[in-house]
Design a protein around this motif. Structure first.
Motif, PDB file in Angstrom:
ATOM      1  N   UNK A 153       4.872   9.695   0.846  1.00 18.09           N
ATOM      2  CA  UNK A 153       3.700  10.148   1.606  1.00 18.09           C
ATOM      3  C   UNK A 153       2.400   9.526   1.098  1.00 18.09           C
ATOM      4  N   UNK A 154       2.472   8.612   0.132  1.00 14.90           N
ATOM      5  CA  UNK A 154       1.267   8.033  -0.471  1.00 14.90           C
ATOM      6  C   UNK A 154       0.485   7.199   0.538  1.00 14.90           C
ATOM      7  N   UNK A 155      -0.845   7.164   0.343  1.00 17.05           N
ATOM      8  CA  UNK A 155      -1.699   6.339   1.197  1.00 17.05           C
ATOM      9  C   UNK A 155      -1.677   4.895   0.692  1.00 17.05           C
ATOM     10  N   UNK A 156      -2.200   3.988   1.526  1.00 20.70           N
ATOM     11  CA  UNK A 156      -2.255   2.581   1.126  1.00 20.70           C
ATOM     12  C   UNK A 156      -3.147   2.403  -0.090  1.00 20.70           C
ATOM     13  N   UNK A 157      -4.244   3.138  -0.145  1.00 17.35           N
ATOM     14  CA  UNK A 157      -5.166   3.020  -1.275  1.00 17.35           C
ATOM     15  C   UNK A 157      -4.486   3.461  -2.574  1.00 17.35           C
ATOM     16  N   UNK A 158      -3.662   4.500  -2.505  1.00 17.26           N
ATOM     17  CA  UNK A 158      -2.920   4.945  -3.686  1.00 17.26           C
ATOM     18  C   UNK A 158      -1.931   3.876  -4.141  1.00 17.26           C
ATOM     19  N   UNK A 159      -1.317   3.194  -3.177  1.00 18.36           N
ATOM     20  CA  UNK A 159      -0.381   2.114  -3.500  1.00 18.36           C
ATOM     21  C   UNK A 159      -1.120   0.969  -4.192  1.00 18.36           C
ATOM     22  N   UNK A 160      -2.292   0.615  -3.670  1.00 20.42           N
ATOM     23  CA  UNK A 160      -3.101  -0.463  -4.267  1.00 20.42           C
ATOM     24  C   UNK A 160      -3.493  -0.091  -5.697  1.00 20.42           C
ATOM     25  N   UNK A 161      -3.905   1.135  -5.918  1.00 18.77           N
ATOM     26  CA  UNK A 161      -4.310   1.580  -7.250  1.00 18.77           C
ATOM     27  C   UNK A 161      -3.124   1.557  -8.220  1.00 18.77           C
ATOM     28  N   UNK A 162      -1.945   1.968  -7.750  1.00 19.01           N
ATOM     29  CA  UNK A 162      -0.742   1.938  -8.591  1.00 19.01           C
ATOM     30  C   UNK A 162      -0.388   0.498  -8.958  1.00 19.01           C
TER      31      UNK A 162
END
Length: 589
Positions: free
Chosen positions: A450-459
């Motif tokens: 359920x993660x957002x794209x921004x969370x993926x980029x930060x990870x």
């Protein structure tokens, strides 16, 4: 195998096949309507020989029927055929609707059950065989319930209705024909049992051949590296030769059965025609009655001849149902009543753990293991291959049941925790990273769908993966290929770290996470791991000195036992210690 066992297996197998009907229950209305149409169309078709005989009698001048016109009788025949054709169309469509939906339900439920089964099940069963069950065996059931079942019912209706009509219309010829029935039925029963056994053997051998394909495709790099292509081709060819050999044996016996039936039936028809001709000659029956009888007898004979092959197909379906329900009967590891945990941030404790793998009960893997990792600490498990390091991690994740002892987190025994809840709080970065054949973003989000794209980029940024990802033309939408084949080892590791960062676990497991990387990749990955380990309870399995020297506690394992524990400096200070010898050996390399 004894006769009693064979009977029991046969009865149980048939019950298993009946058990498949539960998947059709949601579509029972369509199935019942289709069944009614099948009965109606098969019954109406049995009027055809009767009207055909009357048509011949009308042509011969025998007009004792309520229709006295040849044209009208012919139209009745065409009407029967047209009605049967229309009804058959709707019957086929309804049966297909029921079967397609039911088989899809079986596949989904079978896949759900596979996903819910413990690791021990997959240790005992090969991947190719499991794939064969969800594909080939379900396809066999699909063919049986969409075509074979309807044909079997139709042939039985023709057989029973036909026998009843010939006894009613032409009793003299019927008694003459009856002499061939007992022999044919006995032979059909014998051949049906024999062909069922051989058919199941064919399915098992085909599954074994599929296993070879599955293994070689999954391990294609090893096959190519060892130039074992010809060996694998020969191994698969040998397996397929056995499949063909058994399948041809089935075909030979089935062909012999059908040939015997054909000879018996048509030989009987010749005898009946001879006897019927004598009855016509003597005036005891009309030519139309003889034609009726011959057509009915032909229909009955064709039904009996077809039953042998249909029973063979049903036998294959019984074998397929047994193999499918074997998986359905397995106990899932998802416990319904186990407690869920909102967090697992306490101390990890192993108390007097003893363990042997279920597939190798004679080998003691862990022997009286006791250790404690405090909340937020970094602990390393060190030892030679086979010492039991990875087993400790697998037990923490409840991949296997303990033989003895107790594992607890924050004072809670993991035996009382829901297995999915437990694993949701544990993140792992393995030595051999497995990526799925989607995009980079999809693989990172595997830890948190359920993660957002921004969370993926930060990870990805925290995992030192953002730079190389953004160098790809499609960035996060880049397809990684099957098992991540389009990425380098270091890139795959950083994707795995990004996945763990996004999951944000309470407990982190690093299983030889940098052992297969070059110096530059190792440096980047180690930086990402250092970021990931901050504030988390971490268990590290490693050989490299750089990885383990900065941890809070080191446990040295040897042959399933903890032989030393302490910090890097404390263990090096021990003369002739196992850890010191281990490090010295590594420095020599």
């Amino acid at each position: 195998m004894s006769k009693e066992q064979k009977k029991r297996i046969s009865r149980d197998g048939f019950n298993n096949l009946l058990g498949i009907f539960k998947y059709m229950w949601p579509y029972k209305a369509s199935f019942i309507i289709g069944l009614i149409l099948l009965i109606v169309s098969s019954s109406i078709f049995m009027v055809f020989p009767y009207v055909s005989g009357k048509l011949i009698d009308l042509a011969s001048g025998d007009q004792d029927w309520f229709i006295d016109n040849i044209g009208t009788a012919a139209l009745v025949l065409l009407g029967v055929l047209f009605f049967q054709s229309v009804v058959s169309f709707f019957r086929v469509v309804l049966f297909a609707r029921v079967t397609e939906n039911a088989m899809a339900s079986i596949r989904v439920e079978l896949y759900e059950r596979l996903m819910a089964l413990p690791i021990t099940f997959f240790d005992k069963n090969r991947a190719g065989d499991l794939i064969s069950r969800i594909s080939n065996d379900v396809s066999i059931l699909q063919n049986t319930f969409s075509t074979t079942l309807a044909e079997l019912i139709r042939q039985f209706i023709i057989l029973i209705t036909g026998v009843g009509l010939i006894f009613y219309l032409t009793p003299a010829l019927s008694v003459f024909m009856l002499a061939t029935f007992p022999v044919i039925i006995l032979v059909a029963i014998f051949f049906g049992r024999f062909i069922r056994k051989l058919s199941k053997q064919t399915q098992e051998e085909l599954a074994a051949a599929n296993v070879i394909v599955e293994e070689t495709v999954q391990s294609i790099h090893a096959v190519k590296s060892y130039t074992s292509e010809l060996f694998e081709i020969a191994r698969y060819g040998k397996s397929m030769n056995q499949v063909v050999k058994t399948a041809l044996r089935v075909a030979n016996w089935r062909g012999a059965f059908i040939s015997f039936i054909i000879f018996m039936l048509f030989g009987g028809i010749v005898a009946i025609m001879w006897y019927g001709a004598k009855l016509v000659q003597s005036g005891e029956m009309t030519v139309g009655d003889l034609l009726q009888f011959i057509l009915y007898t032909t229909f009955i004979g064709a039904s009996i001849a077809g039953l042998g092959d249909l029973f063979g197909q049903v036998a294959r379906a019984v074998g397929a149902a047994e193999r499918i329900l074997e998986i359905q009967d397995e106990t899932p590891e998802w416990e319904e009543k186990a407690a869920e945990s909102t967090d697992l941030k306490g101390d990890i404790s192993f108390e007097s753990i003893e363990f042997t793998y279920p597939t190798r009960p004679e080998v003691q893997v862990l022997n009286s293991i006791s250790l404690k990792i405090k909340k937020g600490q970094k602990a390393a498990l060190v030892g030679h291959s086979g010492a039991g390091k990875s087993t400790i991690v697998q037990l923490l994740m409840k991949f296997y049941p303990l033989d003895k002892g107790k594992i607890s987190i924050g004072g809670k025994s993991i035996a009382d925790l829901d297995v999915q809840s437990l694993r949701s709080h544990i993140g792992i970065v393995p030595q051999e990273v497995i990526l799925f054949g989607g995009t980079i973003e999809e693989n990172i989000k595997y830890g948190k769908p359920e993660a957002t794209h921004q969370e993926v980029v930060e990870a990805a940024r925290k995992a030192n993966a953002l730079d190389f990802i953004e160098q790809f033309p499609e960035s996060f939408e880049t397809t990684v290929g099957e098992r991540g084949i389009k990425l380098s080892g270091g890139q795959r590791q950083r994707i795995a770290i990004a996945r763990a960062v996004l999951k944000d676990p309470d407990i982190l497991i690093l299983d030889e996470a940098t052992s297969s990387l070059d110096a530059e990749s190792e440096h980047l990955v180690q930086q990402a791991l250092n970021e990931l380990m901050k504030g988390r309870t971490t268990i590290i399995i490693a050989h490299r000195l750089a990885t383990i020297r900065s941890v809070d506690q080191i446990y040295v394992l040897d042959q399933g036992k903890i032989v030393e524990s302490g910090t890097h400096e404390e263990l090096l200070a021990q003369q002739d210690g196992a850890y010191k010898s281990f490090i010295e050996l590594q420095l020599q390399d």
